[in-house]
Structures are given as C-alpha cells and as structure tokens.
Design a protein around this motif. Structure first.
Motif, PDB file in Angstrom:
ATOM      1  N   ASP A  96       0.843  -1.174   0.000  1.00 53.88           N
ATOM      2  CA  ASP A  96       0.000   0.000   0.000  1.00 53.88           C
ATOM      3  C   ASP A  96       0.887   1.236   0.000  1.00 53.88           C
ATOM      4  O   ASP A  96       2.049   1.178   0.401  1.00 53.88           O
ATOM      5  N   ILE A  97       0.349   2.329  -0.466  1.00 48.94           N
ATOM      6  CA  ILE A  97       1.107   3.585  -0.517  1.00 48.94           C
ATOM      7  C   ILE A  97       0.302   4.625   0.257  1.00 48.94           C
ATOM      8  O   ILE A  97      -0.900   4.783   0.024  1.00 48.94           O
ATOM      9  N   VAL A  98       0.963   5.278   1.190  1.00 53.23           N
ATOM     10  CA  VAL A  98       0.263   6.295   1.973  1.00 53.23           C
ATOM     11  C   VAL A  98       0.967   7.634   1.823  1.00 53.23           C
ATOM     12  O   VAL A  98       2.168   7.745   2.056  1.00 53.23           O
ATOM     13  N   LEU A  99       0.214   8.638   1.411  1.00 47.19           N
ATOM     14  CA  LEU A  99       0.741  10.002   1.379  1.00 47.19           C
ATOM     15  C   LEU A  99       0.143  10.741   2.564  1.00 47.19           C
ATOM     16  O   LEU A  99      -1.076  10.827   2.687  1.00 47.19           O
ATOM     17  N   ASP A 100       0.994  11.206   3.450  1.00 47.51           N
ATOM     18  CA  ASP A 100       0.530  11.856   4.667  1.00 47.51           C
ATOM     19  C   ASP A 100       0.953  13.323   4.625  1.00 47.51           C
ATOM     20  O   ASP A 100       2.105  13.643   4.850  1.00 47.51           O
ATOM     21  N   LYS A 101       0.031  14.184   4.286  1.00 44.09           N
ATOM     22  CA  LYS A 101       0.284  15.623   4.199  1.00 44.09           C
ATOM     23  C   LYS A 101       1.536  15.926   3.360  1.00 44.09           C
ATOM     24  O   LYS A 101       2.383  16.717   3.751  1.00 44.09           O
ATOM     25  N   VAL A 102       1.630  15.284   2.228  1.00 45.08           N
ATOM     26  CA  VAL A 102       2.799  15.467   1.372  1.00 45.08           C
ATOM     27  C   VAL A 102       2.693  16.790   0.605  1.00 45.08           C
ATOM     28  O   VAL A 102       1.657  17.090   0.020  1.00 45.08           O
ATOM     29  N   SER A 103       3.759  17.585   0.678  1.00 47.40           N
ATOM     30  CA  SER A 103       3.781  18.859  -0.037  1.00 47.40           C
ATOM     31  C   SER A 103       5.063  18.976  -0.837  1.00 47.40           C
ATOM     32  O   SER A 103       6.073  18.377  -0.493  1.00 47.40           O
TER      33      SER A 103
ATOM     34  N   ALA B  27       0.148  20.609  -2.411  1.00 50.59           N
ATOM     35  CA  ALA B  27      -0.103  21.104  -1.061  1.00 50.59           C
ATOM     36  C   ALA B  27      -0.860  20.085  -0.227  1.00 50.59           C
ATOM     37  O   ALA B  27      -1.986  19.724  -0.560  1.00 50.59           O
ATOM     38  N   ASP B  28      -0.212  19.603   0.826  1.00 47.21           N
ATOM     39  CA  ASP B  28      -0.861  18.758   1.829  1.00 47.21           C
ATOM     40  C   ASP B  28      -1.749  17.670   1.236  1.00 47.21           C
ATOM     41  O   ASP B  28      -2.935  17.602   1.523  1.00 47.21           O
ATOM     42  N   VAL B  29      -1.171  16.826   0.437  1.00 51.93           N
ATOM     43  CA  VAL B  29      -1.970  15.746  -0.149  1.00 51.93           C
ATOM     44  C   VAL B  29      -2.027  14.559   0.812  1.00 51.93           C
ATOM     45  O   VAL B  29      -0.996  14.038   1.223  1.00 51.93           O
ATOM     46  N   ASP B  30      -3.233  14.193   1.176  1.00 49.68           N
ATOM     47  CA  ASP B  30      -3.460  13.000   1.996  1.00 49.68           C
ATOM     48  C   ASP B  30      -4.113  11.963   1.111  1.00 49.68           C
ATOM     49  O   ASP B  30      -5.134  12.231   0.502  1.00 49.68           O
ATOM     50  N   LEU B  31      -3.500  10.801   1.054  1.00 49.29           N
ATOM     51  CA  LEU B  31      -4.066   9.790   0.167  1.00 49.29           C
ATOM     52  C   LEU B  31      -3.617   8.426   0.652  1.00 49.29           C
ATOM     53  O   LEU B  31      -2.439   8.222   0.936  1.00 49.29           O
ATOM     54  N   GLU B  32      -4.582   7.522   0.774  1.00 53.82           N
ATOM     55  CA  GLU B  32      -4.221   6.154   1.141  1.00 53.82           C
ATOM     56  C   GLU B  32      -4.594   5.251  -0.010  1.00 53.82           C
ATOM     57  O   GLU B  32      -5.754   5.161  -0.387  1.00 53.82           O
ATOM     58  N   ILE B  33      -3.576   4.605  -0.560  1.00 52.01           N
ATOM     59  CA  ILE B  33      -3.817   3.719  -1.691  1.00 52.01           C
ATOM     60  C   ILE B  33      -3.642   2.298  -1.186  1.00 52.01           C
ATOM     61  O   ILE B  33      -2.563   1.926  -0.713  1.00 52.01           O
ATOM     62  N   ALA B  34      -4.725   1.530  -1.269  1.00 53.34           N
ATOM     63  CA  ALA B  34      -4.688   0.180  -0.704  1.00 53.34           C
ATOM     64  C   ALA B  34      -3.869  -0.744  -1.587  1.00 53.34           C
ATOM     65  O   ALA B  34      -3.634  -0.460  -2.764  1.00 53.34           O
ATOM     66  N   ASP B  35      -3.437  -1.842  -1.027  1.00 57.52           N
ATOM     67  CA  ASP B  35      -2.677  -2.849  -1.760  1.00 57.52           C
ATOM     68  C   ASP B  35      -3.507  -3.354  -2.938  1.00 57.52           C
ATOM     69  O   ASP B  35      -4.656  -3.754  -2.774  1.00 57.52           O
ATOM     70  N   GLY B  36      -2.937  -3.296  -4.112  1.00 58.79           N
ATOM     71  CA  GLY B  36      -3.624  -3.811  -5.293  1.00 58.79           C
ATOM     72  C   GLY B  36      -4.620  -2.853  -5.924  1.00 58.79           C
ATOM     73  O   GLY B  36      -5.247  -3.179  -6.921  1.00 58.79           O
TER      74      GLY B  36
ATOM     75  N   LEU C 123       5.839   9.962   3.183  1.00 55.32           N
ATOM     76  CA  LEU C 123       5.394   8.994   2.188  1.00 55.32           C
ATOM     77  C   LEU C 123       5.764   7.603   2.698  1.00 55.32           C
ATOM     78  O   LEU C 123       6.915   7.351   3.044  1.00 55.32           O
ATOM     79  N   ARG C 124       4.753   6.727   2.770  1.00 54.77           N
ATOM     80  CA  ARG C 124       5.026   5.375   3.253  1.00 54.77           C
ATOM     81  C   ARG C 124       4.639   4.372   2.182  1.00 54.77           C
ATOM     82  O   ARG C 124       3.546   4.443   1.618  1.00 54.77           O
ATOM     83  N   ILE C 125       5.554   3.463   1.918  1.00 52.88           N
ATOM     84  CA  ILE C 125       5.236   2.364   1.017  1.00 52.88           C
ATOM     85  C   ILE C 125       5.353   1.088   1.834  1.00 52.88           C
ATOM     86  O   ILE C 125       6.380   0.862   2.471  1.00 52.88           O
TER      87      ILE C 125
ATOM     88  N   ARG D  25     -10.443   3.974  -8.011  1.00 59.86           N
ATOM     89  CA  ARG D  25     -10.767   5.261  -7.403  1.00 59.86           C
ATOM     90  C   ARG D  25     -10.063   6.359  -8.186  1.00 59.86           C
ATOM     91  O   ARG D  25      -8.997   6.155  -8.746  1.00 59.86           O
ATOM     92  N   VAL D  26     -10.678   7.521  -8.200  1.00 61.81           N
ATOM     93  CA  VAL D  26     -10.124   8.652  -8.938  1.00 61.81           C
ATOM     94  C   VAL D  26      -9.841   9.782  -7.952  1.00 61.81           C
ATOM     95  O   VAL D  26     -10.639  10.034  -7.051  1.00 61.81           O
ATOM     96  N   VAL D  27      -8.678  10.386  -8.109  1.00 59.31           N
ATOM     97  CA  VAL D  27      -8.323  11.535  -7.289  1.00 59.31           C
ATOM     98  C   VAL D  27      -8.302  12.746  -8.208  1.00 59.31           C
ATOM     99  O   VAL D  27      -7.540  12.783  -9.167  1.00 59.31           O
ATOM    100  N   ILE D  28      -9.156  13.713  -7.930  1.00 59.48           N
ATOM    101  CA  ILE D  28      -9.178  14.903  -8.782  1.00 59.48           C
ATOM    102  C   ILE D  28      -8.367  15.996  -8.116  1.00 59.48           C
ATOM    103  O   ILE D  28      -8.566  16.305  -6.941  1.00 59.48           O
ATOM    104  N   MET D  29      -7.408  16.525  -8.858  1.00 63.19           N
ATOM    105  CA  MET D  29      -6.523  17.536  -8.288  1.00 63.19           C
ATOM    106  C   MET D  29      -6.700  18.859  -9.011  1.00 63.19           C
ATOM    107  O   MET D  29      -7.015  18.913 -10.201  1.00 63.19           O
ATOM    108  N   ARG D  30      -6.490  19.926  -8.263  1.00 64.62           N
ATOM    109  CA  ARG D  30      -6.531  21.262  -8.852  1.00 64.62           C
ATOM    110  C   ARG D  30      -5.545  22.114  -8.084  1.00 64.62           C
ATOM    111  O   ARG D  30      -5.601  22.196  -6.864  1.00 64.62           O
ATOM    112  N   GLY D  31      -4.627  22.728  -8.807  1.00 63.60           N
ATOM    113  CA  GLY D  31      -3.649  23.623  -8.189  1.00 63.60           C
ATOM    114  C   GLY D  31      -2.890  22.976  -7.046  1.00 63.60           C
ATOM    115  O   GLY D  31      -2.623  23.605  -6.037  1.00 63.60           O
TER     116      GLY D  31
END
Lengths: 402, 277
Positions: free
Chosen positions: A3-10, A21-30, A61-63, A204-210
């Motif tokens: 799994d990949i975890v982004l914890d307030k990654v800037s 800016a401060d991207v929080d995202l948890e991507i599950a295994d697979g 960032l955790r993998i 899942r879709v992550v929509i980003m802007r700026g």
C-alpha cells in the motif's frame, strides 16, 4: 505488492511555488488509483515524489508501512511508465526489458525466463530482438509496460502512458492496461489529463486542482455526487451545463425559468452570509425532449422553451445545443476549466446549453423546442468557493430535497 | 522528369567536384612534391615526372622524425582522453544540474577558449621551467587539456542536452545509481558526441605548433609539427622540401585514419526510438 500512503505530502520549489499542497491519500494494496486534473495541477509532481525522482518538501510517504521519504528510487522497488516511453534506444526490446533485472544482478537464466514471460503477456515475443526505433507507438508503449512489469515491483506508477497514442490505439491500450493491472493485482498510480481514462480505468479517482486534492472516490460517485464546481465541471463529457441563478423569493431565477427549491437548500440559503447568487449545474443527459416525457416523470422536473442551435445525431442519442438568454455563470473554477479545455472565452450574450436527448426526438435545427429537465438531478454551487450546496452527507439530492 | 533529375545531379556533381578540388589541391600538391626527386622538385608539374620514395626513406632513416611521431601520438592521445573524460563529466553536470556558480563556470570556460594563446606562451615557459615540466610530455599535455576542455565542454553539453531526461529517470527507476545511469544509458547515447569531441580535440593537439615549439627543446617531447621545422638538408645547400612534404603526408595519415575510424560511429539518429516521434 504494497500500500502507498501520502501523509500531508507537499512540494515547494526553491522559487516559492507550491506545486503540491498537503496531499493526503491512502492507496490500498492492489488498488488502481487515477490522479486526474488539468495540466500543471501537480499530478506529475506527486507521482515523481512517490517515485523518488523529486524530493518531498514536507509530509511523509510510506510504502508498505515504511517511511521512504529519503530513499533513492532504486531502493523503493517501484516501476514507472513514462509518457515518452523512455526506452533505451541503444538496446533491443529484450535488453530494455532485462535492464532492471540485470541491475538487480539476477542470473542469466532467470532474466531470460522473466523477460520471455513478460513478453508473452504483452504479445512482444516476436519483437524481442528489435530496436525501439523499429517499433510502432503502440509497440513501444507495450515495451515500456513490459520493462515495468518484468521485475514484479511493489507498485506501478504511470505518467500519462497513453497520451502519445492516436485515439483508436489509446482505447485499445486502455483495455490492455486495465486487464494487466487486474491480472497482476499490483498497486498502481496512474496520472492522466483525460477524464475518460480516469472514469474507465480506476478503482478510485483523485481529482486535483492547483496542487490540492479536490475529491477522491470511485468514478461513478464523482460523477453523481461532485463535491464542488470544479469536480462537477471536470468529470463528464460533454461537461455539465452551468447557469447563473439568482436567489429571489425562495426561488431561483435562471435562464430556464424559476426553479423551485426544497427545504434543505432553503436552509442552506438562510444564513446572513449565505450567497444570493448561485451556479446551477445540469448534466446533458438530464434533459429530455418534452414531447417524449411521460406524466409521471414530468412531475419531477420542469420545462422551458428555447431555440435549437445545432443538432448532432450520435445514433444512440442526439446532442442538441440550445442558446438561452440570461447572465452567464462565472466562477474562477469555470474559467480554469475553460482554459484547460482550450475553449476561448465565449463573449456572446446568453449561454449555450448542451443537452442529450433521446434519438426518437424529432428536433431540428432552427426550431423552438420545449425541453424538460430533471430537478432531482440538478446541482447548486456557491460561486465564491465552489461548494456543492445540494450535497448532503456526500450524496447529491437535487434542488427539491426536503 | 527524369531529365531534370539527371541535370540536377550533374549540377550537384559538378559543384561537389569544385569544392573537393578546391579543398584538396594543397594537400595533393604536397603529396605530389613528396614523391618528386630533388632535381624535379621545382619543375612546376603537378604530376611527378620521376617517382621516388627517397623522401620517405630519409625521414624514417633518422631517429628525429620517428621520435617526434611517437611524441605527437602519445601526447595527443593522452590529452584527448583526459579532456574528453573531464569534459564529459563537466558537460553532464552543466546540462543536467542546477548548481551554484554554473554560469560562472560556463563563462570562464568560454573565456579560456577565447584567450589569445600567444600571450600565454612566455608565462607558461617560465612556469614550466620552475616546475621542471619544460620539455616533458606533461608539459605539453597540461596546456593542451586546458585549451581543449572548453571545446569539449561546449560540444558535449550540446549533445547531452539532446538526450531526453526521461531516459535517465527511467534508468533510476529501473534500479540504477546515478553513475550506472550515466555509464549504461547516457554515455552510449552520447557516443557520437564523445567521438566528435575526441576528433576535434585530437586534431587541436595534433596540429599545435605554438606550445610545442616554446615548451620543448629536445627530442624528449618535441612533436612532429615542430620537428618538421627543424628539418635540414644533408648539406646547407640542399633543400629539405621533399622531406618536409613527405613528413607532412605522414602526419596527415593518422588524422585521416582517426576520422574515418570514428566517422562510422557518428551516425545521426542513434537516439531515435527512445521517446515519441
């Protein structure tokens, strides 16, 4: 697999621009996650940070549960497919695919076996001894994928892998990517500008802007329940229609007539600082030729009459463009979307409306036509911050909800 | 249609011949002189009336020329190798990294390339005598490297800039270290650039007369262009023209071989297929 975890990654560049800016995202295994947004919104930077090609300014960032912020790309065990394919032109297809394995110091037999296997999956066996220069775009694309899958990494990162292919091949490769990901079950992060790819490929879709995440969710949810104006406008093709709506006497005055509002929306509009002007959004498929609507359905919406501009018959249905009088909706998000779509600013009076009517409709260009639209499916947005006022607990309920 | 193409081909062929002849006449004249006997040397005929290999025998008979040839080859090869390796590293950094003082480095290297070498000859002479470098191989190799480096850096950074950066990123993702990415992916692609640079630097070192005549005094480090100027006839009444011409032909051969050998490597389109388009 991980799994990949982004914890307030800037990501902040030395010149002060904040790309992410401060991207929080948890991507599950697979899981297959798509990052989508207009160009320059920080998706590629995010991907490069996951890859390790770009430093992370702050956040973690955790993998597979391990902090990898300071690890070099080679120690993260993830593979990447580039937009430009980035094949090594001095090596044959076989050598290209074997390159990561040779760097990993595997023995010759294992390398050969793995390359042959990957080549078989991607139907590259016949091309193994060719140089990249002698391959077509689609074949190069497959080699790039082969180089990524051959060493069975923890995750795949794909940076607009299909955007250099022609339209037909892109559709074809889309299914190849999709099938491959399901077959291998490897965590995948995929960056694209193309909302069709985003809708069709991802779990899942992550929509980003700026540089900021706007909304994360399965494609259908983003389509049905957009959290804000930007998401609503970005997802869907043709995109959602936006109209200016003024709040007057408990109704919304719009170019399509006075739209009644239900209890919930009314409550939203009660506060002293509540917006007096809104943006009304309707998707093209929520219109119908008024003649074809039965009485039961008719009650759930309202009708208006407008001159028909253009009719595009798609066979299965008809795209009909109307011109309606009235003020045009304006908001920062909409301008950004228009700029991304390459649309020059429309300066004429009134607004253009795209509708998708059923194929049976006898509509013709130049006529005035009565059109019905579904009030349960409309969205109302606050122009100042883009928030979707019709969204309650993540569910869009239309204008009439009590 | 066919007529016009034939005519166009003829026209181009004629133009080509004119250019080639114009460029080669001095070379061919020297070659012709080198085969003439002393008696017919000044007869003004392009084609020698009497052929002789005596001139060649003369230059190889004495140790003077052979020694100078060895010096020339050794010094030029070492200087080329060092300049290309250092230049490749510097050019790679300039084209890929954004480091403090980058513009200064580029500016200074340009300055060195522009600097009139004549004005440096006397100070270099003094310095080299102090350090015991005078009349040694390093005494020539060092200034050659200095003046060849800007050339190498400029040529090579242009080549490196053409190589898509994605390739390097891809190599890193595939598990390569920075060094491996350079050696296994970037350097092979920059090979045409490396060879081009090598040729240019080699020719520069090979042809140099100014440094070679000031910074050497004996056969220990004297290179061919200088040795040529020391050629004398067997008596003071004899003209060494024939021998000089023979030597000139001999020292042109390594350059021709060098270029022919590497020319096959300098094929364009080596990077095609790496990225789209």
């Amino acid at each position: 697999m991980a799994d990949i975890v982004l914890d307030k990654v800037s990501k902040k560049f030395p010149d002060g621009t904040v790309a992410v800016a401060d991207v929080d995202l948890e991507i599950a295994d697979g899981e297959f996650v798509i990052l989508v947004g207009p160009s320059g919104c920080g998706m590629s930077t995010t991907l490069n940070m996951i890859a390790g090609l770009e430093d992370i300014s702050s956040g973690e960032l955790r993998i597979a549960g391990q902090r990898v912020n300071d690890k070099a790309p080679r120690d993260r065990d993830i593979a990447m497919v580039f937009q430009s394919y980035a094949l090594y032109p001095n090596m044959t297809v076989r050598e290209n695919m074997a390159f990561p394995l040779r760097l990993a110091k595997l023995d010759k037999e294992t390398i050969n076996r793995k390359v042959e296997e990957a080549a078989k999956v991607l139907e590259l066996t016949a091309l193994l001894d060719r140089k990249p220069a002698n391959l077509s775009g689609g074949q190069r694309q497959r080699v790039a994928m082969g180089r990524a899958i051959v060493r069975q990494p923890k995750a795949f990162l794909m940076d607009e892998p299909l955007s250099n292919l022609d339209a037909k091949l892109r559709v074809q490769m889309r299914t190849v990517v999709s099938r491959l990901q399901k077959q291998l079950g490897t965590t995948t992060v995929y960056v694209t500008h193309d909302q069709t790819e985003a809708m069709t490929l991802g779990d899942r879709v992550v929509i980003m802007r700026g540089g900021a995440v706007q909304q994360v969710g399965p494609p259908q949810e983003l389509y049905d329940h957009p959290r804000n104006l930007f998401v609503a406008g970005f997802i869907g093709s043709p995109s959602m229609n936006f109209l200016h709506a003024a709040v007057e006497d408990g109704k919304l005055r719009t170019a399509l007539g006075d739209v009644p509002i239900g209890e919930r929306v009314r409550r939203e509009l009660e506060g002293a600082d509540a917006p007096r002007e809104l943006i009304l959004g309707i998707r093209p498929e929520h219109f119908e030729d008024a003649e074809l609507v039965d009485d039961d359905t008719r009650r759930r919406g309202m009708e208006f009459e407008a001159p028909v501009d253009i009719v595009e018959s798609m066979g299965s249905d008809k795209y009909v463009y109307f011109t309606v009088e009235g003020e045009r909706a304006s908001a920062a998000e909409l301008e950004e979307l228009a700029a991304d779509a390459g649309a020059s600013d429309f300066t004429g009076a009134g607004a253009s409306l795209v509708t998708r009517l059923s194929a049976e409709s006898p509509v013709a260009e130049g006529q005035h036509r009565r059109v019905w639209f579904n009030l349960e499916k409309i969205h109302l947005f606050d122009p100042s911050n883009g928030r979707n006022l019709t969204l309650h607990e993540g569910r869009a309920a239309g204008a009439l909800a009590d | 249609m066919a007529e016009t193409t034939t005519r166009a081909r003829l026209r181009w062929g004629l133009l080509d011949v004119i250019v080639v002849v114009f460029a080669l006449i001095p070379v061919l004249w020297i070659a012709s002189l080198s085969f003439k006997t002393p008696a017919t040397l000044t007869d003004g005929k392009f084609w020698p009336r009497e052929w002789t290999l005596d001139n060649y025998r003369t230059i190889f008979a004495t140790d003077q020329f052979v020694r100078a040839l060895v010096n020339s080859i050794g010094i030029a090869l070492i200087a080329t190798a060092v300049a290309v390796v250092l230049g490749a590293m510097a050019a790679y950094a300039i084209s890929r990294l954004d480091f403090p003082g980058k513009r200064l480095l580029v500016g200074v290297s340009l300055l060195i390339a522009m600097f009139p070498q004549v004005s440096l000859v006397s100070p270099l002479f003094e310095i080299e005598r102090q350090f015991g470098l005078f009349d040694t191989w390093p005494g020539l190799i060092l200034p050659y490297i200095t003046f060849a480096l800007p050339l190498a850096i400029y040529t090579l950074s242009a080549f490196f800039k053409q190589i898509p950066w994605d390739l390097e990123k891809a190599a890193k993702m595939d598990g390569a270290t920075q060094g491996q990415a350079f050696r296994r992916v970037i350097a092979p692609l920059a090979a045409p650039g490396l060879f081009t640079t090598a040729i240019l630097v080699f020719i520069f070192c090979w042809n140099d007369f100014l440094f070679a005549i000031t910074l050497t005094s004996t056969e220990r480090a004297r290179t061919v262009p200088v040795a040529l100027s020391f050629f004398t006839g067997e008596s003071q009444f004899e003209d060494p023209t024939g021998a000089i011409c023979a030597a000139a032909v001999v020292i042109t051969i390594p350059i021709i071989l060098f270029v022919l050998f590497f020319q096959r490597r300098i094929v364009s389109g080596l990077t095609s297929g790496a990225v789209k388009g």
